[in-house]
Each structure stands twice: as structure tokens, then as C-alpha cells.
Design a protein around this motif. Structure first.
Motif, short mmCIF file in Angstrom:
data_model
loop_
_atom_site.label_atom_id
_atom_site.label_comp_id
_atom_site.label_asym_id
_atom_site.label_seq_id
_atom_site.Cartn_x
_atom_site.Cartn_y
_atom_site.Cartn_z
N PHE A 139 0.88 -1.03 0.29
CA PHE A 139 -0.03 0.06 0.09
C PHE A 139 1.07 1.28 0.09
O PHE A 139 1.79 1.36 0.92
N LYS A 140 0.64 2.20 -0.98
CA LYS A 140 1.40 3.29 -1.19
C LYS A 140 0.82 4.19 -0.15
O LYS A 140 -0.31 4.88 -0.19
N VAL A 141 1.65 4.84 0.89
CA VAL A 141 1.47 5.71 1.88
C VAL A 141 1.80 7.11 1.63
O VAL A 141 2.91 7.25 0.98
N ASN A 142 0.98 7.98 1.49
CA ASN A 142 1.25 9.49 1.31
C ASN A 142 0.53 10.14 2.46
O ASN A 142 -0.60 10.41 2.45
N ILE A 143 1.52 10.74 3.57
CA ILE A 143 0.73 11.15 4.65
C ILE A 143 1.47 12.45 4.99
O ILE A 143 2.95 12.46 4.74
N SER A 144 0.93 13.48 5.57
CA SER A 144 1.73 14.70 6.02
C SER A 144 2.64 14.34 7.22
O SER A 144 2.16 13.48 8.06
N LYS A 145 3.57 15.12 7.49
CA LYS A 145 4.52 14.79 8.27
C LYS A 145 4.02 14.99 9.58
O LYS A 145 4.06 14.35 10.60
N GLN A 146 3.02 15.97 9.66
CA GLN A 146 2.29 16.58 10.88
C GLN A 146 1.25 15.39 11.43
O GLN A 146 1.61 14.85 12.67
N LYS A 147 0.81 14.65 10.57
CA LYS A 147 -0.09 13.62 10.70
C LYS A 147 0.72 12.45 11.34
O LYS A 147 0.23 11.60 12.36
N TYR A 148 1.59 12.14 10.90
CA TYR A 148 2.47 11.13 11.06
C TYR A 148 3.12 11.17 12.52
O TYR A 148 3.22 10.28 13.45
N ILE A 149 3.35 12.52 12.92
CA ILE A 149 4.18 13.06 14.12
C ILE A 149 2.97 12.52 15.16
O ILE A 149 3.12 11.92 16.15
N ARG A 150 1.97 12.91 14.77
CA ARG A 150 0.63 12.57 15.84
C ARG A 150 0.55 10.97 16.04
O ARG A 150 0.47 10.58 17.01
N MET A 151 0.91 10.22 14.95
CA MET A 151 0.78 8.83 15.22
C MET A 151 1.81 8.44 16.03
O MET A 151 1.55 7.53 16.92
N ILE A 152 2.85 8.83 15.70
CA ILE A 152 4.16 8.57 16.74
C ILE A 152 3.72 9.11 18.00
O ILE A 152 3.97 7.93 19.17
N LYS A 153 3.07 10.37 18.24
CA LYS A 153 2.87 10.60 19.81
C LYS A 153 2.03 9.49 20.42
O LYS A 153 1.86 9.45 21.52
N GLU A 154 1.13 9.14 19.46
CA GLU A 154 0.03 8.17 19.94
C GLU A 154 0.65 6.73 19.96
O GLU A 154 -0.41 5.84 20.29
#
Ligand SMILES: C[S@@+](CC[C@H](N)C(=O)[O-])C[C@H]1O[C@@H](n2cnc3c(N)ncnc32)[C@H](O)[C@@H]1O
Length: 235
Positions: A178-193
């Protein structure tokens, strides 16, 4: 291991395109129709079986089991908060047993037990499909400590793959990409969570430090391919 709660909490893993591509992939592996009976082990919020239920309107609703009951588990399936090893002793039979990104929660002995019980829980021609992160050249965006933990966990997965091969014997392998295209901001939220298990045991300080590393290492939009190895077993 601490509990994993945000894996599919508004991430690409719960996005419409992901679920739709994943379910198209499943369709190539198994003939789905109104009479197919499905069990999803470690279903999380049950996004996958919920989408399947919408599409195929199975006579028997798919069953999703997990040791965590998230409050927003999908409602059009049957959810049970129970350990897989305990649940599989109920002796129900299924046409498809899905075990997606869940084997790493099991010890070697428990994984063997899980597979033995899953085999016994299959209808004739039933299938077990196991999905797990590919272990070589994985491109999940990481900071240094996260990468170290991920590599350790992927090494352990390779041992688990051997256990699966020895136990199930007649299996075949494919990849789901699956080709992921995600904003850095969103990915940082995922890491925080702490969306992935290799983040679960880190201190808040390590996470904070890691986020600053991600901020400087990646562009505003992060692109990579999320690849899962699919192990397929037919009774
Ligand atoms: C990484 S998540 C994957 C969720 C979902 N399968 C997906 O791919 O989006 C793994 C899930 O397995 C569950 N799990 C771990 N050990 C389990 C067990 N012994 N029995 C049932 N579920 C378990 C976790 O609580 C978690 O929700």
C-alpha cells in the motif's frame, strides 16, 4: 507488552483506500460469498471485516476478537473481547481466519497453540491468512531508536515465520503493498499516540527526541510503501 490502542485510530490503516485495496487483495485469495464465515483475530476496530460485511452481507456476521475493546469498534460485526487462545476453544468453524499484524503479540509456544487451534477451526477448504510486516528492507519511517526497536521486532518475526512454516507446512507467500502518502504533521501525531508496537515501551523523553529527529529528517509530505507479507494456508 503494553497495550496497543492507536494502531488503526484514524491512520492510513483505517483509511477507505487502504481497507478497499486490502479487501480487493483478500478477494483474490478467497472466494467470498453470502455464506462465507469469517473470524478476524486481533481485529482492532474491525474496519476490515466491517467493510466486508457491508459489501457481501454475509448470512452470519463476521466475528472479530481482540483483547482490547476500543470504544469505536464497528457495529455491523460481532465483536468479542477475549484472548484468541481462549476463544478458539469454542470449536466454531470458519471459512476464513484472518490474523493481521497480530502474531508478534504471541510467544513461540502460544503461536503454535494458536495455529493448532486455528487449523481445527476451519471448514473444509477453509483458509488461514496471516499478514505481518515484511522483515527485509522495511520502509516504515522511523527515528533512530524506533528503527532499532523495529529491527529487533522484525528479527523476532522471522523466527515466528519459521514456526508458522513448520506448523502449517503447505503455505504460500505473497505481498500486499500500500502506497502511503501522509503529512509529516499527521505522522508525528501517530508517533505521539504510539501507533506501532515498537514505540510502546519508550519513555516520553525518547518519543519527544524522536519526533524532533523526524521533523528534521522528512519533508512535509512523507511517502513510502507499507508492505505486508501474506502467508496463506488452505485446509
Ligand atoms: C497491530 S493490531 C492489528 C489490528 C488489525 N488486525 C489491523 O490490522 O488493523 C494487533 C491487535 O491484536 C490484538 N491482540 C494481541 N494479542 C491478542 C490475543 N491474544 N488475542 C486477541 N487479540 C490480541 C491487540 O490488542 C491489537 O488490537
Amino acid at each position: 507488552m503494553k497495550k496497543l490502542k492507536n494502531w488503526d485510530n484514524k491512520t492510513w490503516l483505517s483509511s477507505k483506500p487502504y481497507i478497499s485495496q486490502f479487501n480487493k487483495f483478500l478477494k483474490k485469495k478467497i472466494n467470498l460469498n453470502k455464506d462465507t464465515k469469517i473470524l478476524d483475530i486481533g481485529c482492532g476496530r474491525a474496519n476490515i471485516i466491517s467493510a466486508l460485511q457491508k459489501k457481501y452481507k454475509f448470512r452470519k456476521k463476521p466475528i472479530g476478537i481482540d483483547i482490547i475493546a476500543n470504544k469505536d469498534v464497528k457495529k455491523n460485526i460481532v465483536f468479542k473481547k477475549i484472548d484468541a487462545l481462549k476463544y478458539l476453544k469454542t470449536k466454531e468453524k470458519y471459512d476464513l481466519i484472518l490474523i493481521k499484524q497480530t502474531i508478534h503479540f504471541f510467544t513461540k509456544t502460544k503461536l503454535n497453540n494458536l495455529l493448532n487451534l486455528a487449523k481445527k477451526s476451519l471448514n473444509p477448504n477453509g483458509k488461514i491468512l496471516i499478514f505481518s510486516l515484511k522483515t527485509k528492507n522495511n520502509s516504515i519511517p522511523c527515528f533512530k531508536k524506533m528503527k532499532e526497536n523495529l529491527e529487533k521486532s522484525l528479527k523476532r518475526d522471522e523466527v515466528l515465520f519459521k514456526i508458522i512454516k513448520n506448523n502449517l507446512k503447505k503455505i504460500s507467500y505473497t505481498n500486499f503493498n500500500f502506497k502511503v502518502n501522509i503529512s509529516k504533521q499527521k505522522y508525528i501525531r501517530m508517533i505521539k499516540e504510539r501507533y506501532i508496537s515498537c514505540l510502546l515501551n519508550m519513555s516520553n523523553k525518547e518519543i519527544k527526541f524522536g519526533i524532533s529527529e523526524i521533523k528534521s529528517k522528512y519533508k512535509n509530505q512523507i511517502k513510502f510503501t507499507d508492505t505486508l507479507k501474506c502467508i496463506s494456508y488452505r485446509k
